[in-house]
Design an enzyme around this catalytic site. Structure first.
Site, PDB file in Angstrom:
ATOM      1  CE1 TYR A 297      -4.442   1.257   0.708  1.00 45.93           C
ATOM      2  CE2 TYR A 297      -3.099   3.089   1.478  1.00 45.93           C
ATOM      3  CZ  TYR A 297      -4.324   2.587   1.061  1.00 45.93           C
ATOM      4  OH  TYR A 297      -5.421   3.404   1.023  1.00 45.93           O
ATOM      5  CE1 TYR A 341      -5.714   6.114  -1.355  1.00 45.91           C
ATOM      6  CE2 TYR A 341      -7.682   7.382  -1.865  1.00 45.91           C
ATOM      7  CZ  TYR A 341      -6.851   6.781  -0.945  1.00 45.91           C
ATOM      8  OH  TYR A 341      -7.162   6.840   0.385  1.00 45.91           O
TER       9      TYR A 341
END
Length: 388
Positions: A297, A341
């Protein structure tokens, strides 16, 4: 799953379908429509139909209720529906919850989804605009009056301490940005397709909050992503190779807050991801050297370095060099800095593609992938592997 013992979840469920809308800065449609499109594409990819689904999982931050998405997608009765808290930290936990439901017989086919207009609608990067009083928000009250209003400002505090602790400069973060954009450049689905960057580009990008530059911060995206989970046995009867959920974990550290855990003994690491790492290694029986691809991430580059260290791929303060050496293929879809995203859900999809052998940036022989969710908050992780 206990933080002290090995769990029994691994190998009982698998990801069998992935689907996503296009990734854009202005989708031109509602968040519900994005969710329904992604769910439909994921079911089509799995070789299943709406009538096969009896479970749904999403994020607490998603505006699309499980029952509303089910109705709009033509899904009938549900025996399982759930939401996971803490923003991007929920990503891998949605798949964990789906696997738990499948493994215990609570549901047979579970769809995990995330959809938002995060660029054209509510922009998380803009920080705190208004907040109702709550116990959860009390922690922010110690930071907001001093100007720490945005995610970048919260992460910058830990990033500065990391640099100080290990005698590094902000250029250390550039290796993550360059790696992500290298893979995004050859990924047609990525927003930054055809646009690689250099370390010099990173160093020349403007400051957002020192020591974070523009190219250390993920983009804002409109889009939706869905993941379909079912049992390993059923997966073997479906048309595409499954990604077996070898291990799944959630983790929160001591003195954990949402992005503002500044009162810990040490700010140079990510204790929440350490909890996840220990559980994943313990439950899978694997070690860092067994991982073929890492999908970590990357809302902000410093936290990618810290994650590599928490998982034991390298020692404390060594992650920048580790990334520069390209020892572990990292974020082969371009990550959230380069592709999109989507609160990490697109990273799970890339891990599935790597296991299937269908990634546009396929790593030869990739059989095991590590995926992580958002850091700085209570988080989660997965190890996905080829069946057999």
């Amino acid at each position: 799953m206990s933080v002290r013992t090995r769990d029994l979840l691994g190998g009982k469920a698998a990801v069998v379908g992935i689907g996503a809308t296009e990734f854009s800065k202005d989708s031109g449609r509602s968040e519900l429509r994005l969710a329904v499109e992604a769910v439909g594409l994921a079911l089509e990819d799995a070789g299943l139909g709406p009538g096969d689904v009896d479970g749904m999982v999403t994020f607490t931050m998603d505006t699309n209720p499980e029952i509303t998405v089910a109705q709009a997608a033509g899904i009938g009765e549900l025996s399982f529906f759930s939401r996971v808290h803490y923003g991007g930290g929920a990503a891998c936990a949605t798949v964990q919850q789906a696997a738990l439901a499948v493994a215990t017989g609570v549901a047979e086919v579970v769809v995990c989804y995330r959809a938002f207009n995060e660029r054209s609608g509510r922009r998380f990067g803009s920080g705190v605009q208004h907040r109702e009083p709550s116990a959860e928000g009390a922690a922010l009250g110690w930071a907001l009056p001093f100007g720490l209003l945005t995610p970048a400002s919260w992460v910058a505090m830990a990033a500065q301490r990391y640099l100080h602790t290990y005698g590094l400069t902000p250029d250390a973060f550039g290796h993550v940005a360059v790696t992500d954009r290298k893979y995004a450049a050859t990924n047609p689905a990525a927003y930054f397709h055809g646009k690689p960057i250099t370390l010099a580009d990173h160093a020349a990008s403007r400051w957002i909050v020192e020591p974070l530059r523009l190219l250390d911060c993920c983009q804002e995206t409109d889009g939706g992503q869905a993941i379909v989970v079912t049992s390993v046995e059923r997966a073997r009867d479906l048309p595409k190779p499954a990604a077996v959920i070898t291990a799944a974990a959630q983790g929160a550290g001591r003195a954990q807050e949402q992005m503002t855990s500044f009162y810990r003994d040490d700010l140079s690491g990510l204790p929440e991801m350490s909890v996840v790492a220990r559980q994943l290694w313990r439950s899978s029986g694997l070690a860092p050297g067994d991982i073929d691809v890492g999908i970590l991430y990357d809302h902000f580059t410093p936290f990618v370095l810290m994650q590599l260290e928490e998982f034991g791929f390298c020692g404390p303060g060594e992650a920048a060099d580790f990334v520069a050496e390209e020892t572990l293929p990292l974020n082969t879809h371009g990550g959230q800095l380069g592709e999109a995203y989507l609160h990490g859900m697109n990273g799970i999809a890339e891990a599935v593609r790597q296991v299937r052998g269908t990634s546009v940036n396929q790593i030869p022989g990739a059989a095991r992938t590590l995926v992580t969710a958002g850091t700085g908050v209570p988080t989660s992780g997965l190890i996905l592997a080829a069946d057999g």
